[in-house]
Scaffold this active site. Structure first.
Site, PDB file in Angstrom:
ATOM      1  N   LYS A 298      17.821 -20.552   1.663  1.00 27.71           N
ATOM      2  CA  LYS A 298      16.813 -19.652   2.021  1.00 27.71           C
ATOM      3  C   LYS A 298      16.328 -19.954   3.511  1.00 27.71           C
ATOM      4  O   LYS A 298      15.917 -18.832   4.352  1.00 27.71           O
ATOM      5  CB  LYS A 298      15.469 -20.018   1.207  1.00 27.71           C
ATOM      6  CG  LYS A 298      15.636 -19.530  -0.275  1.00 27.71           C
ATOM      7  CD  LYS A 298      14.424 -19.685  -1.070  1.00 27.71           C
ATOM      8  CE  LYS A 298      14.618 -19.271  -2.474  1.00 27.71           C
ATOM      9  NZ  LYS A 298      13.385 -19.185  -3.293  1.00 27.71           N
TER      10      LYS A 298
ATOM     11  N   ASP B 140       8.720 -14.375  -3.074  1.00 26.91           N
ATOM     12  CA  ASP B 140       8.264 -15.337  -4.270  1.00 26.91           C
ATOM     13  C   ASP B 140       6.737 -15.425  -4.463  1.00 26.91           C
ATOM     14  O   ASP B 140       6.436 -15.397  -5.745  1.00 26.91           O
ATOM     15  CB  ASP B 140       8.780 -16.721  -3.915  1.00 26.91           C
ATOM     16  CG  ASP B 140      10.337 -17.275  -4.316  1.00 26.91           C
ATOM     17  OD1 ASP B 140      10.751 -16.145  -5.325  1.00 26.91           O
ATOM     18  OD2 ASP B 140      10.822 -18.078  -3.665  1.00 26.91           O
TER      19      ASP B 140
HETATM   20  P1  NAP Z   1      13.138 -26.992  -2.797  1.00 31.08           P
HETATM   21  O1  NAP Z   1      12.714 -26.170  -1.756  1.00 31.08           O
HETATM   22  O2  NAP Z   1      14.344 -27.857  -3.166  1.00 31.08           O
HETATM   23  O3  NAP Z   1      11.703 -27.977  -3.145  1.00 31.08           O
HETATM   24  C1  NAP Z   1      11.613 -28.774  -4.266  1.00 31.08           C
HETATM   25  C2  NAP Z   1      10.447 -29.586  -3.864  1.00 31.08           C
HETATM   26  O4  NAP Z   1      10.368 -30.628  -5.063  1.00 31.08           O
HETATM   27  C3  NAP Z   1      10.227 -30.540  -2.630  1.00 31.08           C
HETATM   28  O5  NAP Z   1       8.811 -30.756  -2.272  1.00 31.08           O
HETATM   29  C4  NAP Z   1      10.924 -31.780  -3.327  1.00 31.08           C
HETATM   30  O6  NAP Z   1      10.342 -33.040  -2.619  1.00 31.08           O
HETATM   31  C5  NAP Z   1       9.899 -31.858  -4.596  1.00 31.08           C
HETATM   32  N1  NAP Z   1      10.718 -32.848  -5.630  1.00 31.08           N
HETATM   33  C6  NAP Z   1      12.149 -32.960  -6.076  1.00 31.08           C
HETATM   34  N2  NAP Z   1      12.217 -33.971  -6.866  1.00 31.08           N
HETATM   35  C7  NAP Z   1      11.029 -34.866  -7.055  1.00 31.08           C
HETATM   36  C8  NAP Z   1      10.480 -35.635  -7.847  1.00 31.08           C
HETATM   37  N3  NAP Z   1      11.363 -36.377  -8.329  1.00 31.08           N
HETATM   38  N4  NAP Z   1       9.248 -36.085  -7.752  1.00 31.08           N
HETATM   39  C9  NAP Z   1       8.356 -35.200  -6.828  1.00 31.08           C
HETATM   40  N5  NAP Z   1       8.644 -34.206  -6.017  1.00 31.08           N
HETATM   41  C10 NAP Z   1       9.924 -33.907  -6.327  1.00 31.08           C
HETATM   42  O7  NAP Z   1      13.104 -26.084  -4.183  1.00 31.08           O
HETATM   43  P2  NAP Z   1      12.293 -24.722  -4.816  1.00 31.08           P
HETATM   44  O8  NAP Z   1      12.956 -23.560  -4.194  1.00 31.08           O
HETATM   45  O9  NAP Z   1      10.789 -24.861  -3.815  1.00 31.08           O
HETATM   46  O10 NAP Z   1      12.103 -24.810  -6.408  1.00 31.08           O
HETATM   47  C11 NAP Z   1      11.273 -25.703  -6.958  1.00 31.08           C
HETATM   48  C12 NAP Z   1      11.227 -25.102  -8.471  1.00 31.08           C
HETATM   49  O11 NAP Z   1      10.743 -23.888  -8.389  1.00 31.08           O
HETATM   50  C13 NAP Z   1      12.645 -25.171  -8.978  1.00 31.08           C
HETATM   51  O12 NAP Z   1      12.671 -25.488 -10.330  1.00 31.08           O
HETATM   52  C14 NAP Z   1      13.122 -23.494  -8.982  1.00 31.08           C
HETATM   53  O13 NAP Z   1      13.747 -23.332 -10.153  1.00 31.08           O
HETATM   54  C15 NAP Z   1      11.427 -22.942  -9.137  1.00 31.08           C
HETATM   55  N6  NAP Z   1      11.369 -21.631  -8.642  1.00 31.08           N
HETATM   56  C16 NAP Z   1      11.063 -20.667  -9.620  1.00 31.08           C
HETATM   57  C17 NAP Z   1      10.836 -19.509  -9.159  1.00 31.08           C
HETATM   58  C18 NAP Z   1      10.432 -18.404 -10.101  1.00 31.08           C
HETATM   59  O14 NAP Z   1      10.772 -17.063  -9.971  1.00 31.08           O
HETATM   60  N7  NAP Z   1      10.020 -18.765 -11.339  1.00 31.08           N
HETATM   61  C19 NAP Z   1      11.117 -19.129  -7.873  1.00 31.08           C
HETATM   62  C20 NAP Z   1      11.356 -20.450  -6.886  1.00 31.08           C
HETATM   63  C21 NAP Z   1      11.486 -21.287  -7.402  1.00 31.08           C
HETATM   64  P3  NAP Z   1      11.334 -33.589  -1.230  1.00 31.08           P
HETATM   65  O15 NAP Z   1      10.983 -32.535  -0.172  1.00 31.08           O
HETATM   66  O16 NAP Z   1      10.532 -34.902  -1.024  1.00 31.08           O
HETATM   67  O17 NAP Z   1      12.653 -33.548  -1.674  1.00 31.08           O
END
Ligand code: NAP
Length: 279
Positions: free
Chosen positions: A77, A114
């Site tokens: 992204k 989003d």
């Molecule tokens: P991302 O950019 O990779 O961000 C993930 C976040 O989660 C980061 O802040 C990361 O922290 C944190 N994290 C990961 N493992 C963790 C843990 N064990 N404990 C605490 N924090 C943790 O991912 P994203 O795109 O934001 O997506 C996040 C989630 O939202 C995913 O499950 C995705 O499938 C979902 N999502 C859903 C939709 C929908 O339409 N429903 C749309 C977008 C995303 P660090 O920075 O420290 O690694």
């Protein structure tokens, strides 16, 4: 003579795609192809695995390949935002692009749908966040998009993340936004009536990455994870008497916005919801 099966793509079919690594799990092809069929558009949506590090190159190839548009998922992204010629206000604020539209002159416009998808999902559930305090858990792309959208909607924001700098940067997207640690979540739950979980923890059936014992009947818990549909966080929330909302609604609403940006046609939301078994 070459016979083309009715409904199968032909040489004149417009192609849109999602790129990601991994991308095989994506539900977007199901949602968009259902929408193209329902609206009678001769378009097709495919998933293209693009390795980490090749996202910008893939986006820049869009026009040369004749694709009509693109969705972008993790980890591309930010690279997509760099590769676009123009960004919408949301995409520029987030430096993140999940939808690319090809202008008639071949220029690439990047948007982030989003946040609007999240608000659309809450609206369809009858949840109004204006004036409420919302706790967002996570500071990645989805958390930041949700934080920005909720702030615009008039919510007060608390952002919890395991990296203090990440939480602070996300909280800055909301006027008066507050950053807290993961350990401070139980205290934050006394102020917040809505919790948005925006980390991937739970996609493999793991327990939530924070203490949920302070959840109660006054809370609405939104888990952005959509696979599995029923996460352990949602189960814990419902057991505590809270209302639980999964991520499929957001997925459908952000897809609907992409669909309209590419085609100029109103998205058939009901068809798109049914394609992923949402009522
Ligand atoms: P991302 O950019 O990779 O961000 C993930 C976040 O989660 C980061 O802040 C990361 O922290 C944190 N994290 C990961 N493992 C963790 C843990 N064990 N404990 C605490 N924090 C943790 O991912 P994203 O795109 O934001 O997506 C996040 C989630 O939202 C995913 O499950 C995705 O499938 C979902 N999502 C859903 C939709 C929908 O339409 N429903 C749309 C977008 C995303 P660090 O920075 O420290 O690694």
């Amino acid at each position: 003579m070459t016979r083309v099966k009715r409904g199968a793509p032909t040489a004149s079919t417009r192609v849109v795609a999602v790129i990601g690594d991994p991308v095989a799990h994506s539900l977007s092809p199901v949602i968009h192809n259902a929408a193209f069929a329902a609206t009678g558009l001769d378009w097709v949506y495919v998933a293209l695995p693009v390795q980490r590090g090749s996202g910008a190159e893939a986006v820049r190839s869009l026009h040369a390949l004749g694709l009509a548009g693109l969705n972008v998922t993790a980890p591309h992204k930010e690279a997509a935002a760099e590769a676009c010629d123009e960004l919408t206000q949301d995409a520029a604020a987030l430096r993140s692009v999940n939808t690319v539209v090809v202008r008639p002159d071949g220029g690439l416009v990047g948007d982030s749908t989003d946040g609007q998808g999240f608000i659309g999902a809450l609206d369809s559930e009858g949840v109004e966040c204006a004036g409420r305090t919302v706790l967002v858990v996570g500071a990645g792309g989805a958390a930041r998009a949700v934080t920005l959208a909720l702030a615009r909607r008039g919510a007060r924001l608390i952002v919890a993340a395991r990296r203090p700098d990440g939480a602070a940067a996300a909280a800055r997207l909301a006027p008066g936004g507050v950053a807290v640690t993961m350990e401070e979540i139980p205290a934050a739950l006394r102020e917040a009536s809505v919790v948005v979980h925006a980390t991937p923890v739970g996609m493999s059936g793991e327990p939530p990455p924070f203490d949920t014992t302070s959840l109660g009947t006054g809370h609405i818990v939104v888990d952005l994870i959509y696979r599995p549909v029923e996460t352990r966080l949602l189960l814990a929330a419902r057991e505590a008497g809270a209302r639980g909302i999964g991520g499929l609604g957001m997925l459908v609403h952000q897809a609907a916005r992409s669909f309209t940006e590419w085609t100029g046609v109103d998205a058939p939301l009901d068809v798109m919801r049914k394609s992923v078994q949402l009522p």
